[in-house]
Design a protein around this motif. Structure first.
Motif, PDB file in Angstrom:
ATOM      1  N   UNK A  47     -17.751 -22.881  12.532  1.00 53.04           N
ATOM      2  CA  UNK A  47     -19.280 -22.858  12.800  1.00 53.04           C
ATOM      3  C   UNK A  47     -19.990 -22.791  11.388  1.00 53.04           C
ATOM      4  N   UNK A  48     -21.026 -23.562  11.323  1.00 48.79           N
ATOM      5  CA  UNK A  48     -21.915 -23.542   9.972  1.00 48.79           C
ATOM      6  C   UNK A  48     -23.182 -23.449  10.287  1.00 48.79           C
ATOM      7  N   UNK A  49     -23.896 -22.921   9.500  1.00 53.69           N
ATOM      8  CA  UNK A  49     -25.422 -22.848   9.575  1.00 53.69           C
ATOM      9  C   UNK A  49     -25.909 -21.589   8.847  1.00 53.69           C
ATOM     10  N   UNK A  50     -27.179 -21.390   8.773  1.00 50.48           N
ATOM     11  CA  UNK A  50     -27.894 -20.172   7.948  1.00 50.48           C
ATOM     12  C   UNK A  50     -27.552 -18.970   8.398  1.00 50.48           C
ATOM     13  N   UNK A  51     -27.455 -18.968  10.128  1.00 51.76           N
ATOM     14  CA  UNK A  51     -27.470 -17.729  10.713  1.00 51.76           C
ATOM     15  C   UNK A  51     -25.875 -17.313  10.471  1.00 51.76           C
ATOM     16  N   UNK A  52     -24.987 -18.172  10.461  1.00 48.92           N
ATOM     17  CA  UNK A  52     -23.611 -17.893  10.414  1.00 48.92           C
ATOM     18  C   UNK A  52     -23.348 -17.387   9.109  1.00 48.92           C
ATOM     19  N   UNK A  53     -24.080 -18.039   7.991  1.00 46.74           N
ATOM     20  CA  UNK A  53     -23.979 -17.690   6.647  1.00 46.74           C
ATOM     21  C   UNK A  53     -24.444 -16.183   6.404  1.00 46.74           C
ATOM     22  N   UNK A  54     -25.600 -15.827   6.986  1.00 47.22           N
ATOM     23  CA  UNK A  54     -25.985 -14.616   6.964  1.00 47.22           C
ATOM     24  C   UNK A  54     -25.103 -13.420   7.437  1.00 47.22           C
ATOM     25  N   UNK A 167      -3.860 -15.619   1.267  1.00 52.90           N
ATOM     26  CA  UNK A 167      -4.966 -14.908   0.576  1.00 52.90           C
ATOM     27  C   UNK A 167      -6.210 -15.137   0.982  1.00 52.90           C
ATOM     28  N   UNK A 168      -6.700 -16.218   1.326  1.00 56.91           N
ATOM     29  CA  UNK A 168      -7.966 -16.828   1.377  1.00 56.91           C
ATOM     30  C   UNK A 168      -8.665 -16.493   2.753  1.00 56.91           C
ATOM     31  N   UNK A 169      -7.592 -16.172   3.604  1.00 56.12           N
ATOM     32  CA  UNK A 169      -7.902 -16.050   5.385  1.00 56.12           C
ATOM     33  C   UNK A 169      -8.851 -14.871   5.366  1.00 56.12           C
ATOM     34  N   UNK A 170      -8.744 -13.737   4.799  1.00 53.97           N
ATOM     35  CA  UNK A 170      -9.450 -12.847   4.992  1.00 53.97           C
ATOM     36  C   UNK A 170     -11.084 -12.765   4.651  1.00 53.97           C
ATOM     37  N   UNK A 171     -11.405 -13.682   3.658  1.00 50.87           N
ATOM     38  CA  UNK A 171     -12.746 -14.008   3.324  1.00 50.87           C
ATOM     39  C   UNK A 171     -13.108 -15.227   3.821  1.00 50.87           C
ATOM     40  N   UNK A 172     -12.371 -16.081   4.711  1.00 47.16           N
ATOM     41  CA  UNK A 172     -12.605 -17.514   5.056  1.00 47.16           C
ATOM     42  C   UNK A 172     -12.747 -17.348   6.572  1.00 47.16           C
ATOM     43  N   UNK A 177      -9.655 -20.445  14.594  1.00 46.88           N
ATOM     44  CA  UNK A 177     -10.912 -19.392  14.864  1.00 46.88           C
ATOM     45  C   UNK A 177     -11.926 -19.934  14.274  1.00 46.88           C
ATOM     46  N   UNK A 178     -13.358 -20.303  15.006  1.00 47.70           N
ATOM     47  CA  UNK A 178     -14.194 -20.875  14.197  1.00 47.70           C
ATOM     48  C   UNK A 178     -15.131 -19.956  13.440  1.00 47.70           C
ATOM     49  N   UNK A 179     -14.842 -18.582  13.752  1.00 44.45           N
ATOM     50  CA  UNK A 179     -15.823 -17.638  13.409  1.00 44.45           C
ATOM     51  C   UNK A 179     -15.236 -17.132  12.000  1.00 44.45           C
ATOM     52  N   UNK A 180     -16.093 -16.974  10.790  1.00 47.06           N
ATOM     53  CA  UNK A 180     -15.597 -16.334   9.753  1.00 47.06           C
ATOM     54  C   UNK A 180     -14.878 -15.083   9.829  1.00 47.06           C
ATOM     55  N   UNK A 181     -13.761 -14.551   9.198  1.00 46.75           N
ATOM     56  CA  UNK A 181     -12.872 -13.411   9.378  1.00 46.75           C
ATOM     57  C   UNK A 181     -13.856 -12.340   8.850  1.00 46.75           C
ATOM     58  N   UNK A 182     -14.644 -12.358   7.720  1.00 46.45           N
ATOM     59  CA  UNK A 182     -15.445 -11.207   7.455  1.00 46.45           C
ATOM     60  C   UNK A 182     -16.062 -10.478   8.509  1.00 46.45           C
ATOM     61  N   UNK A 183     -16.711 -11.278   9.565  1.00 45.59           N
ATOM     62  CA  UNK A 183     -17.706 -11.034  10.445  1.00 45.59           C
ATOM     63  C   UNK A 183     -16.781  -9.832  11.362  1.00 45.59           C
ATOM     64  N   UNK A 184     -15.553 -10.310  11.752  1.00 49.91           N
ATOM     65  CA  UNK A 184     -14.582  -9.560  12.575  1.00 49.91           C
ATOM     66  C   UNK A 184     -14.371  -8.238  11.927  1.00 49.91           C
ATOM     67  N   UNK A 244     -12.244  -8.369   0.844  1.00 52.38           N
ATOM     68  CA  UNK A 244     -13.143  -9.388   1.369  1.00 52.38           C
ATOM     69  C   UNK A 244     -13.876 -10.104   0.280  1.00 52.38           C
ATOM     70  N   UNK A 245     -14.494  -9.398  -0.940  1.00 53.19           N
ATOM     71  CA  UNK A 245     -14.965 -10.219  -1.981  1.00 53.19           C
ATOM     72  C   UNK A 245     -14.200 -10.962  -2.773  1.00 53.19           C
ATOM     73  N   UNK A 246     -12.987 -10.391  -3.229  1.00 51.15           N
ATOM     74  CA  UNK A 246     -11.799 -10.957  -3.794  1.00 51.15           C
ATOM     75  C   UNK A 246     -11.330 -12.361  -3.037  1.00 51.15           C
ATOM     76  N   UNK A 247     -11.175 -12.165  -1.640  1.00 55.19           N
ATOM     77  CA  UNK A 247     -10.703 -13.131  -0.759  1.00 55.19           C
ATOM     78  C   UNK A 247     -11.373 -14.346  -0.767  1.00 55.19           C
ATOM     79  N   UNK A 248     -12.788 -13.952  -0.694  1.00 56.76           N
ATOM     80  CA  UNK A 248     -13.824 -15.195  -0.780  1.00 56.76           C
ATOM     81  C   UNK A 248     -13.533 -16.152  -1.681  1.00 56.76           C
TER      82      UNK A 248
END
Length: 351
Positions: A47-54, A167-172, A177-184, A244-248
């Motif tokens: 998923x992409x979009x401003x709301x998802x990014x927020x 290592x990137x999965x935690x921050x991406x 899964x279409x939803x960013x991991x940090x949200x979970x 999360x910060x480092x994984x991003x």
């Protein structure tokens, strides 16, 4: 008082009304200025979009705001070291995992090590505040100053990169899964914290100690332990945020990782309607406050505001939002309503 006035008073009296109102105002502003703000698309299966990014970008801020809420409620002070602790925890994790093609130690151990570092930093802050009775801002100023320095020593003053893709999965995104991991992760932290506070007496204890620590001791509460645990939990949240910060960016830059995020975390607590003097608190309010801050930041970027101009616009909007929640402003508005009602009655009598 008319029925309409009673309904309005009841709605505005709801403890989450003003935080939600501020968030809605920010979103409605985007509806006018940036109509594409609410567009959500699927690209490459995510998923992409401003709301998802927020929601994605506010995840670490939400986690920090949850920890900061308990610290503020229990001690009536703030932990200004969470940004530096996040960088410290991230540096330890990447240093332990290594920068080669494979991990030096199992990934889960690196994660646990970062969380442990965050909790230990929180324990240090808690010891100074709860046991040594040092003012929270002064006590946490130590790690605010030294945390990044220690991280720099660990990394040798360099930016360390992790070359393992997992290592990137935690921050991406997790595979499939279409939803960013940090949200979970943010949702899990909020739910677990809320359940602990509601299913146990800890939430009531924190409020009691925050309102009056001496009175809490008289009824058998150990104010020192409760404040100490609040800071430990805040440090633990900082460790999770650091992961999360480092994984991003799959690297650690000790100078910039989590820079100034502690200010946004404190502001999120304030925007959530929580008193910075301690006592009653609302986890939901802090979460809404964190989302509001990130929505504001994303909105300004969407309107082509440059990074160096961003703090100016952000400060103006924040002043307005905080003013709307000011008790003095509410008293003044109530006084004006009463004054206008009195004047209307006098006019009717004169007629």
């Amino acid at each position: 008082m008319s029925k309409t006035q009673e309904i309005v008073k009841k709605i505005t009296g709801y403890h989450l009304f003003w935080p939600l109102f501020c968030l809605v105002i920010v979103l409605l502003f985007n509806l006018i200025k940036t109509p594409t703000f609410f567009d959500i698309t699927i690209q490459n299966g995510v998923l992409y979009g401003y709301l998802i990014d927020v929601l994605n970008r506010s995840s670490e801020l939400i986690i920090l705001a949850v920890g900061m809420t308990l610290v503020v409620a229990a001690s009536g002070g703030t932990d200004i070291s969470v940004g530096a602790v996040s960088a410290f925890a991230g540096a330890v994790c990447i240093f332990a995992l290594g920068t080669g093609e494979t991990y030096q130690i199992p990934y889960i151990f690196g994660v646990l090590l970062a969380v442990l570092i965050g909790a230990l930093c929180g324990a240090w802050n808690g010891f100074l505040v709860a046991k040594m009775k040092i003012q929270p801002m002064v006590a946490t100023l130590i790690l605010f100053t030294a945390g990044r320095g220690i991280a720099q020593l660990i990394t040798g003053g360099n930016i360390l990169y992790v070359k393992v893709d997992s290592f990137k999965r935690l921050g991406a995104f997790l595979p499939g899964v279409p939803i960013p991991t940090p949200i979970f992760i943010a949702v899990i932290v909020v739910i677990v914290t809320s359940l602990i506070l509601k299913k146990t007496a800890l939430g009531l204890y924190i409020q009691s100690v925050g309102i009056n620590a001496k009175a809490a001791k008289l009824v058998g509460l150990n104010a020192t332990v409760i404040q100490f645990l609040s800071y430990v939990f805040c440090g633990l949240c900082a460790g999770i945020a650091g992961l999360i910060i480092t994984s991003r960016i799959y690297s650690i830059d000790a100078n910039n990782a989590g820079l100034n995020i502690e200010l946004d975390a404190i502001l999120a607590v304030a925007l959530g309607g929580n008193s910075l003097g301690g006592g009653k608190f609302s986890i939901a309010g802090s979460v809404i406050g964190a989302i509001t801050i990130q929505a504001l930041t994303t909105s300004l970027y969407a309107m082509k505001v440059t990074a160096d101009q961003l703090p100016v616009y952000k400060a103006i909007v924040v002043i307005i939002i905080v003013a709307l929640q000011s008790p003095e402003l509410k008293k003044w508005m109530k006084h004006m309503r009463v004054k206008n009602s009195t004047q209307n009655v006098e006019r009717v009598v004169e007629q």
